[in-house]
Write a protein that holds these residues in place. Structure first.
Motif, short mmCIF file in Angstrom:
data_model
loop_
_atom_site.label_atom_id
_atom_site.label_comp_id
_atom_site.label_asym_id
_atom_site.label_seq_id
_atom_site.Cartn_x
_atom_site.Cartn_y
_atom_site.Cartn_z
N ILE A 150 0.85 -1.15 -0.12
CA ILE A 150 -0.09 0.03 -0.03
C ILE A 150 0.72 1.26 0.11
O ILE A 150 2.02 1.23 0.65
CB ILE A 150 -1.10 -0.18 1.29
CG1 ILE A 150 -0.27 -0.33 2.50
CG2 ILE A 150 -2.18 -0.97 1.07
CD1 ILE A 150 -1.32 -0.30 3.64
N LEU A 152 1.98 4.86 1.23
CA LEU A 152 1.97 5.57 2.34
C LEU A 152 2.35 6.89 2.19
O LEU A 152 3.75 6.84 2.10
CB LEU A 152 2.85 4.80 3.58
CG LEU A 152 2.12 3.39 3.97
CD1 LEU A 152 3.57 2.68 4.69
CD2 LEU A 152 1.02 3.39 4.62
N GLU A 160 4.31 0.26 7.36
CA GLU A 160 5.64 0.17 6.63
C GLU A 160 6.31 -1.37 7.02
O GLU A 160 6.98 -1.91 6.10
CB GLU A 160 6.69 1.23 7.30
CG GLU A 160 6.55 2.35 6.63
CD GLU A 160 7.43 3.50 7.29
OE1 GLU A 160 8.16 3.32 8.34
OE2 GLU A 160 6.96 4.80 6.94
N ASN A 163 4.35 -3.43 4.67
CA ASN A 163 4.82 -3.42 3.31
C ASN A 163 6.29 -4.16 2.99
O ASN A 163 6.35 -4.77 2.02
CB ASN A 163 5.07 -1.93 2.84
CG ASN A 163 3.87 -1.35 2.03
OD1 ASN A 163 2.71 -2.08 2.04
ND2 ASN A 163 3.96 -0.03 2.07
N LYS A 164 7.18 -3.98 4.10
CA LYS A 164 8.36 -4.53 4.08
C LYS A 164 8.11 -6.06 3.96
O LYS A 164 8.81 -6.75 3.19
CB LYS A 164 9.09 -4.33 5.25
CG LYS A 164 10.57 -4.69 5.55
CD LYS A 164 11.12 -4.25 6.90
CE LYS A 164 12.45 -4.93 7.13
NZ LYS A 164 12.97 -3.67 8.04
N MET A 165 7.19 -6.57 4.65
CA MET A 165 7.03 -7.98 4.49
C MET A 165 6.15 -8.56 3.50
O MET A 165 6.66 -9.59 2.78
CB MET A 165 6.05 -8.71 5.84
CG MET A 165 6.75 -8.49 7.15
SD MET A 165 8.45 -9.11 7.32
CE MET A 165 8.16 -10.92 6.78
N ILE B 161 11.56 -1.22 1.18
CA ILE B 161 11.75 -1.95 2.25
C ILE B 161 12.36 -0.94 3.37
O ILE B 161 11.90 -0.99 4.39
CB ILE B 161 12.61 -3.22 2.25
CG1 ILE B 161 11.84 -4.25 1.36
CG2 ILE B 161 13.08 -3.68 3.57
CD1 ILE B 161 12.59 -5.39 0.85
N GLN B 179 4.52 3.27 -3.21
CA GLN B 179 5.51 1.92 -2.80
C GLN B 179 4.78 0.95 -3.74
O GLN B 179 5.77 0.23 -4.34
CB GLN B 179 4.99 1.69 -1.55
CG GLN B 179 6.04 2.49 -0.27
CD GLN B 179 5.24 3.71 -0.07
OE1 GLN B 179 4.27 4.24 -0.52
NE2 GLN B 179 5.73 4.35 0.90
#
Lengths: 336, 393
Positions: A150, A152, A160, A163-165, B161, B179
């Motif tokens: 998503i 942000l 965050e 998203n990272k995962m 990330i 993103q």
């Protein structure tokens, strides 16, 4: 011992997701959910019967034993996402524990096509074809996960992290698919699956808005073809290449495309029926403004049925056997 | 004054050569290929190499060897001409916005270090095998392109990330397009690279480069967590460094050698050179994160600490100051952690030991490449190892 550990991690992951609640309602218009009870029963029945013919779905099996480190890492981090409302959690839950069998059915279709194409029905599905079925599901899962990243605009630590995962999980599944794909040792198949990935990436940049040459419906068809059609078309085509069914390779390509479009059309209808804001739904935008709800449904059912019928007609090219019959049943189940 | 500096460099360089010789008997690294050194007289080649690289000290014009030999950059400049144009071209047949995002980092501002190493290795191996077929070189150029594409796709994902806001003095992709679209564009770059790869018609090369993708993700996962056991931490860091940085260079080097027709021994030389250079490259980067100023590096000092990462300087420092261990475990998250760690690193021998380790990897890389028939390209690969170390000065 090793695979046992893997299984434990996997179960933790599942139960972690199942217990989760999702306070923030993140709507993804193309979340595939066949929720109408009658329709689901038909579909689940057809899919369950089909699974008996080709064996249990292979999807994600190899991950459980071979990628323990990553899986347990993912499990730990997914648990941290509970309560954040990041769509990754729902996607993961659906992928691994879907009751309605919508997410691992691509692999099953690939297996059925592989089996149906065999003249000698005593012959088993080749290990390479099973790997390809798994790749198909992995690539699709990666796609779902990555499109759930998503945007942000303001710092938000938990989203965050989500998203990272999502990036890492999707990358992990894609990398895993690439390794499996490379080991199939077939250059054409690598190219076909790579094309599918580039197509569904492209699909995310296509608007469903009529232009000089295409109606909104044409645009929907084009987007769905890129988003879901190419993967299934190329996967079916690839399984027939791997099975050395030279005469049926073209059939695989067109059947995969038609069944994917029929399937997606059906999913759109179900999600339109369930949508709270009908005017926001993609189907509403395909027809002239002011078209009544029922008319939108019946118009789009006609679209779906042309793809179901096309798929059924192509299935006539296959030898008559249990697997080809199961494919017909799955296709027909999409109509009701 | 100038001569003085150069002399110092030369001295440093000579000591490097001496250390390299003392290194010859050493078992280097723990990767499966290193014992395959079956060339009959590697030592002889090696000595010849040393003589050709080091200028005699009696020469009036004292210069650093780096300036005396052609650099990798200049040797393969022609091969890599149009590299970015070709990549952009390969990413152009899609939706206009996706094209913009996918091409964003291929604007020619990157150092293209991976393509340079890859092409130089290709030329050095081709020379060694007397391989002159034009289409082999064409395919090797494609590998250089693919390596840069894989690298860039991973940068795009890393930026999301790490919630980065800039790269190479421009806003990062996620800042410009968000993103979600950035991630999809990264996948698109990777898919196009895979298609290109498939068209090279070599199954082994596909297997090698698909391993890179697996390594990149695994390395990223490894970076998420610190090892509880402090004795395992360095091994964990080295493995992570291989996977995140060295793997791509190592397998690209091996891939071009495969295309040239190298046997497994020669492939191992190419792989090992790439691996050692890749490891040294990352160590130097980790070191510079502590000593370079913001302006030099284009990112804030000790950015790694702020990302929670314990790199070689910290891990070495923790051997002297055990109070660093809890900070490493909690990924420098408490207020003041990053500053404390930074101070302790500077007070320890962590920076020096990181330098030494980078030296060691470069020496090993030079040992590997010394086994090839001498050529300007082989020479450039030696020079490249030295240039890399010069970044630390």
């Amino acid at each position: 011992m090793v695979s046992r550990n893997g299984l434990i991690c996997w179960k933790t992951l599942q139960s972690g997701c199942i217990r989760s609640t999702n306070p923030v309602n993140v709507t993804i218009s193309r979340r595939l959910c066949v929720s109408s009870q009658i329709c689901q029963n038909n579909w689940v029945q057809a899919v369950s019967n089909a699974e008996k013919i080709v064996g249990l779905p292979t999807s994600f099996l190899s991950l459980r034993s071979e990628a323990i480190d990553e899986i347990s890492n993912i499990a730990v981090y997914l648990k941290k996402l509970i309560g954040t409302g990041h769509p990754l959690l729902d996607t993961a839950k659906n992928l691994m524990y879907s009751q309605d069998k919508t997410n691992q059915t691509r692999g099953l279709l690939v297996l059925l096509v592989s089996k149906a194409a065999k003249i000698d029905q005593t012959q088993d599905i080749l290990p390479k074809q099973r790997t390809l079925a798994e790749i198909t599901d992995l690539v699709h899962a990666a796609h779902l996960i990555h499109t759930g990243v998503i945007n942000l605009n303001t710092p938000n630590e938990s989203l965050e992290m989500g998203n990272k995962m999502a990036v890492l999980c999707g990358d992990f599944l894609l990398a895993r698919s690439c390794v499996l794909l490379a080991n199939l040792q077939n250059l054409k198949v690598v190219e076909l699956i790579a094309q599918a990935i580039s197509d569904f990436s492209t699909a995310e940049f296509i608007d469903i808005v009529a232009n000089e040459t295409d109606s909104a419906l044409d645009r929907w068809r084009y987007q769905s073809k890129l988003r879901y059609g190419t993967l299934l078309a190329h996967a079916c085509q690839s399984s027939l290449i791997l099975g050395d069914n030279v005469d049926l390779v073209e059939f695989g390509k067109y059947f995969g495309l038609e069944i994917a479009l029929a399937w997606q059309a059906n999913n759109e209808i179900q999600s339109y029926k369930n949508a709270k804001e009908k005017a926001d739904h993609v189907l509403f935008k395909l027809f002239p403004p002011g078209t009544p709800f029922k008319e939108v449904i019946s118009n789009f059912q006609a679209v779906r049925d042309t793809h179901v019928d096309a798929a059924l007609q192509m299935l006539g090219e296959l030898p008559k056997n249990d697997a080809s019959l199961a494919l017909c049943n799955i296709a027909r189940a999409l109509k009701y | 004054m100038v001569i003085n500096v150069k002399l110092t460099n030369l001295l440093a360089y000579s000591s490097l050569v001496v250390r390299r010789v003392s290194h010859l008997g050493k078992h280097h690294g723990d990767f499966p290929y290193q014992l395959l050194l079956s060339k009959p007289t590697p030592l002889f080649h090696h000595k010849k190499q040393i003589q050709t690289v080091v200028p005699s000290t009696s020469t009036k014009n004292v210069t650093v060897p780096v300036e005396n030999t052609p650099t990798a950059d200049s040797l393969v400049r022609l091969d890599l001409e149009g590299l970015y144009e070709d990549i952009r071209e390969g990413l152009s047949e899609t939706q206009p916005e996706l094209k913009l995002i996918a091409q964003y980092y291929f604007n020619g501002e990157g150092k293209a270090i991976r393509p340079v190493i890859t092409m130089c290795m290709a030329r050095a191996i081709n020379f060694h095998l007397d391989q002159n077929t034009p289409y082999v070189l064409q395919k090797q150029k494609k590998i250089a392109q693919i390596a840069e594409m894989i690298h860039t796709a991973s940068l795009v994902h890393d930026d999301v990330i790490d919630v980065a806001d800039s790269r190479r003095s421009r806003p990062s992709v996620n800042i410009v397009w968000g993103q979600r679209k950035s991630i999809i564009a990264g996948d698109f770059i990777l898919a196009m690279a895979s298609k290109m790869l498939a068209r090279l018609q070599n199954k082994q090369v596909i297997i090698l480069l698909s391993q890179v993708l697996a390594d990149l993700v695994q390395g990223e996962f490894m970076q998420l967590g610190a090892r509880e056991n402090k004795d395992e931490r360095f091994a964990h860091y080295s493995e992570k460094t291989f996977k995140k940085t060295a793997s791509l260079i190592a397998y690209s080097c091996q891939a071009v050698s495969v295309l040239s027709g190298a046997d497994s021994t020669l492939q191992a030389v190419a792989f090992q050179y790439g691996r050692q250079i890749g490891m040294a490259f990352q160590l130097v980067d980790d070191l510079l994160d502590f000593i370079a100023t913001s302006a030099q590096l284009g990112k804030p000092v000790a950015a790694d600490l702020r990302l929670g990462l314990a790199t070689a300087p910290v891990l070495f420092a923790a051997q002297k100051f055990s109070e660093l261990n809890p900070l490493i475990l909690r990924r420098f998250q408490e207020p003041g952690d990053a500053e404390t760690a930074f101070r302790l690193v500077l007070r320890s021998d962590g920076l020096q030991r990181t330098k030494d380790l980078a030296h060691q990897y470069c020496n090993d890389a030079v040992t590997q490449i010394a086994q090839l028939t001498p050529s300007p390209y082989q020479q450039a690969l030696v020079t490249l190892a030295h240039q890399l170390l010069h970044r630390m000065k």
